[in-house]
Design a protein around this motif. Structure first.
Motif, short mmCIF file in Angstrom:
data_model
loop_
_atom_site.label_atom_id
_atom_site.label_comp_id
_atom_site.label_asym_id
_atom_site.label_seq_id
_atom_site.Cartn_x
_atom_site.Cartn_y
_atom_site.Cartn_z
N THR A 119 4.15 2.45 5.98
CA THR A 119 3.46 3.63 5.47
C THR A 119 4.45 4.67 4.94
OG1 THR A 119 3.41 4.57 7.69
CG2 THR A 119 1.50 3.29 7.01
N THR A 166 4.92 5.86 0.94
CA THR A 166 4.74 7.24 0.50
C THR A 166 6.00 7.78 -0.17
OG1 THR A 166 3.18 7.59 2.31
CG2 THR A 166 4.06 9.55 1.24
N SER A 209 -1.68 6.24 2.48
CA SER A 209 -0.97 5.04 2.92
C SER A 209 -1.90 3.87 3.19
CB SER A 209 -0.15 5.34 4.18
OG SER A 209 0.80 6.34 3.92
N VAL A 210 -3.01 4.14 3.87
CA VAL A 210 -4.00 3.09 4.14
C VAL A 210 -5.23 3.40 3.28
CG1 VAL A 210 -5.38 1.92 5.91
CG2 VAL A 210 -3.13 2.86 6.49
N VAL A 241 -1.05 -1.58 3.25
CA VAL A 241 -0.72 -0.23 2.81
C VAL A 241 -0.69 -0.21 1.28
CG1 VAL A 241 0.61 0.24 4.89
CG2 VAL A 241 1.77 -0.63 2.86
#
Length: 537
Positions: free
Chosen positions: A330, A334, A390-391, A519
């Motif tokens: 994650t 990002t 992220s998800v 992700v």
């Protein structure tokens, strides 16, 4: 092979296919009997959500469409296509008779994650589907198992641990060398001409995934895998492959048992062999030895802390894999998206660097309080997480007969009845890009598809319309750790560099490839070049 052996082998294969086909037919028949009963119950409870069409019977066209979209990195477009069939933001479909609901409505997401938390959970099907990868970890369980996992992990992310930033600095120096090298180092001792890195194109996304793997394994296990200085790292490659296969399998719905899993199991052997050696060493320590290690910052590791609470090998293994997935992928994703956008937005780079220099200067490593006090830095990260959560897609299962606030009827404005064991897919990616949830475009507020950290100076999203770390009781435990690591990396980068050149236009034409497996990461990497600031600046 002789003729007799060939005949026997052919017969065995034929019998296996017949058996598999028969079992699938029985499963479908049982499913349809359940569906008939569900339809009778639903008919008495009011209108349904608009149904997404499938070009093939039994919803097989929908399954094909979702897997195809994932492999072509067009899942966002596919979800938007689903919602194009309704005025609202909730639809449903049937996969071999099984009802599935999809939503990007903040009121429904709030109900699922918070106000009706006890009505929804991961559920047994999700656990069974993911147990080979994530076991009985915090991400796959409900009830007491989930609560115990959370209580076990939470102390490792208290502020005192999160604010200890020294764990990032050594890896940061290796990252600088890898950037100057144009990619991962060929061994820790490789000589690198740091000045030669100016303007040298590099896939910064690849380096971020290596950086976060190194920092995560050091934090978790006490020893990093040195992927920044190892071009081919077996554990990293196995971890990526396991996620890829698991992501495809999870989208197959009722056809999951037919999906090939050999590559997944091969990858898991590599992962388990690597993790288990550290668990073995931790379990060899006495309680007093574990206590002495966890009391010292120098000897502290996540694994030692967990082993101080439980000697259960499976618990340790499952939680390590889960936290590694969350802590590595994650954050790397990002950071990758942040540099993707900053390379296209020179004004944002200039503002960010100016703030960083005004707070910490060109050399001093930032403290936790420094990072929290830099407003533009926070705005940059918030804006990245708004566009690229992220998800991006998640799922919950109705644990009992219940109701969603909205979704039924032609316009989706009526409450939607949901029966026990109905999966609810929800998307923060779709919701956070809904233009109707934002102010009108103006000189002070850019279009929702545009990266604009400045919008956060005078605007804040309404509750439940911005949830990059989920929300409710299952909100991400590692949120502050992730934001701190990202802020630290960005600060150190832009203390050193004052310019970023974008090489992605020739790759994706300015249209980012959204690779959404588990992700959300850049499907084409992030190819950019850094320029080091002159010393007299």
């Amino acid at each position: 092979m002789g003729l007799v052996e060939e005949i026997v082998a052919h017969a065995s294969l034929k019998n296996a296919l017949v058996l598999a086909s028969g079992l699938l037919a029985v499963r479908i028949a049982i499913q349809f009997l359940k569906v008939a009963a569900q339809n009778a119950r639903l008919a008495a409870r009011g209108p349904r959500a608009v149904r997404v069409p499938s070009k093939l019977p039994l919803g097989i066209g929908f399954i094909y469409g979702t897997i195809k979209a994932m492999m072509e990195h067009s899942t966002l477009a596919y979800w938007r296509w689903m919602f194009s069939h309704v005025e609202g933001w909730t639809v449903e479909t049937r996969l071999i008779g099984r009802r599935i609901v999809f939503t990007a409505d903040p009121e429904n997401i709030k109900a699922i994650l918070a106000t009706q938390f006890s009505d929804y959970g991961k559920g047994k099907p999700f656990h069974d589907e993911w147990k080979d990868f994530l076991g009985d970890s915090i991400f796959t369980t409900d009830g007491d198992l989930w609560h115990n996992s959370r209580q076990l992990i939470r102390p490792q992310f208290i502020k005192d641990r999160v604010s200890d930033l020294q764990c990032f600095e050594d890896h940061m120096q290796t990252l600088f060398r890898a950037i100057a090298n144009g990619g991962a180092l060929n061994g820790e001792d490789q000589l690198v001409d740091m000045a030669a890195g100016n303007g040298k194109p590099v896939d910064i996304s690849d380096l971020f995934f290596r950086f976060t793997l190194d920092s995560a394994t050091e934090f978790l296990l006490g020893k990093d895998v040195k992927s920044l200085s190892t071009p081919r790292q077996a554990f990293a490659e196995a971890f990526a492959e396991a996620q890829r296969v698991q992501s495809i399998t999870s989208r197959a719905g009722p056809l999951t048992p037919l999906m090939p899993r050999k590559k997944f199991h091969d990858a898991m052997k590599v992962i388990n062999t690597f993790i288990d050696q550290y668990i073995d060493r931790a379990l060899e320590l006495s309680p007093d030895e574990l206590a002495s290690k966890t009391k010292s910052d120098a000897g502290y590791t996540f694994l030692h802390a967990l082993a101080g609470f439980t000697r259960d090998r499976k618990v340790l293994h499952d939680q390590l894999i889960a936290v590694l997935l969350a802590g590595r992928d994650t954050t790397a994703s990002t950071l990758s998206w942040t540099l993707y956008e900053l390379a296209r937005t020179p004004d944002a780079v200039a503002k960010l660097r100016a703030e960083i220099l005004s707070v910490v200067g060109p050399n001093r490593a930032p403290t936790y309080d420094d990072l929290k006090g830099m407003k533009y830095l926070q705005n940059v990260m918030n804006e990245t997480l708004r566009l690229y959560p992220s998800v991006p897609f998640n799922v919950r299962l109705a644990l009992k007969d219940t109701v969603l606030p909205r979704g039924a009827g032609p316009d989706g404005s009526l409450p939607l009845h949901v029966l026990k064991d109905t999966p609810i897919g929800y998307s923060t990616l779709v919701m956070q890009r809904r233009a109707d949830l934002y102010p009108c475009v103006s000189k002070d507020f850019a279009d929702v598809e545009v990266f604009s950290p400045d919008r956060w100076a005078s605007w804040q999203p309404k509750p439940w319309q911005y949830i990059p770390f989920n929300g409710g009781p299952r909100i991400c435990i590692g949120q502050q750790f992730a934001l701190t690591e990202m802020g630290y990396v960005l600060t150190r980068l832009f203390q050193k560099y004052d310019r970023v050149d974008n090489y992605m236009g020739e790759v994706d034409g300015g249209r980012p490839t959204l690779k959404a497996e588990i992700v959300l990461q850049p499907g084409d990497g992030v190819r950019i070049a850094f320029w080091e600031a002159k010393r007299d600046q």
